[in-house]
Design an enzyme around this catalytic site. Structure first.
Site, PDB file in Angstrom:
ATOM      1  N   CYS A 136       0.855  -1.175   0.000  1.00  0.00           N
ATOM      2  CA  CYS A 136       0.000   0.000   0.000  1.00  0.00           C
ATOM      3  C   CYS A 136       0.904   1.243   0.000  1.00  0.00           C
ATOM      4  O   CYS A 136       2.120   1.125   0.080  1.00  0.00           O
ATOM      5  CB  CYS A 136      -0.907  -0.037   1.231  1.00  0.00           C
ATOM      6  SG  CYS A 136      -2.471   0.810   0.987  1.00  0.00           S
ATOM      7  N   CYS A 180       3.934  -0.069  -8.378  1.00  0.00           N
ATOM      8  CA  CYS A 180       4.483  -1.344  -7.895  1.00  0.00           C
ATOM      9  C   CYS A 180       5.731  -1.713  -8.687  1.00  0.00           C
ATOM     10  O   CYS A 180       5.715  -1.737  -9.914  1.00  0.00           O
ATOM     11  CB  CYS A 180       3.436  -2.442  -8.031  1.00  0.00           C
ATOM     12  SG  CYS A 180       3.908  -3.981  -7.235  1.00  0.00           S
ATOM     13  N   CYS A 212      -4.105  -0.380  -2.851  1.00  0.00           N
ATOM     14  CA  CYS A 212      -4.543   0.970  -3.221  1.00  0.00           C
ATOM     15  C   CYS A 212      -4.041   1.262  -4.629  1.00  0.00           C
ATOM     16  O   CYS A 212      -3.095   0.636  -5.109  1.00  0.00           O
ATOM     17  CB  CYS A 212      -4.046   2.006  -2.221  1.00  0.00           C
ATOM     18  SG  CYS A 212      -2.266   2.284  -2.237  1.00  0.00           S
TER      19      CYS A 212
END
Length: 153
Positions: A13, A92, A85
């Site tokens: 997150c 990422c 999220c």
């Protein structure tokens, strides 16, 4: 216990303060014999005290968990990375091996409660997301088709 045969999941997150911490806590509490959970953030934001409070209400103690980034984690290969999220999903990083990255977006309780006039008003948002994350975690054995045979150690 790193090195065992449990499925390794990283919950990622933005700040590793709330949603990913709750997901890690739920997995440890409900599925710790099957899944070794980790959580991290794109940055460290500290463990949110209201996340700790609502998890304790549900019987899960996450007080010992700390906010961390990927560089704070042990060098392990994860079976899955689950972003919680949009920001974490969009930013990422790549992971080694065949790590599959999944997205399971949840509302951000600190953001939703930013205009709350009382703690109780804020807790409504934290409790809802806590319960949604628990429901998601409860689906993991089926979603991940556990039990399984590990392909790496």
């Amino acid at each position: 216990m790193p090195g065992d045969n449990r499925f390794r999941i990283l919950f990622l997150c933005t700040g590793n303060s709330c949603r990913s911490q709750m997901a890690e806590g739920w997995v440890r509490h409900l599925l710790g014999d099957q899944i070794e959970p980790f959580s991290a953030g794109i940055l460290k934001a500290g463990l949110h005290p209201l996340a700790v409070k609502v998890m304790a209400e549900a019987g899960v103690d996450i007080r010992s968990q700390i906010s961390k980034t990927l560089s704070d984690l042990p060098a392990l290969e994860f079976d899955r990375v689950i972003t919680l999220c949009a920001h974490a999903h969009e930013t990422c990083p790549r992971f080694p091996g065949r790590t599959e990255i999944l997205h399971a977006g949840f509302d951000d309780p600190p953001y939703l409660s930013r205009n709350a006039r009382t703690e109780e008003e804020a807790l409504v948002h934290f409790r809802r997301v806590r319960d949604e994350i628990r429901a998601f975690v409860e689906t993991l054995p089926t979603t991940l088709e556990l039990p399984f045979e590990r392909k790496h150690s």
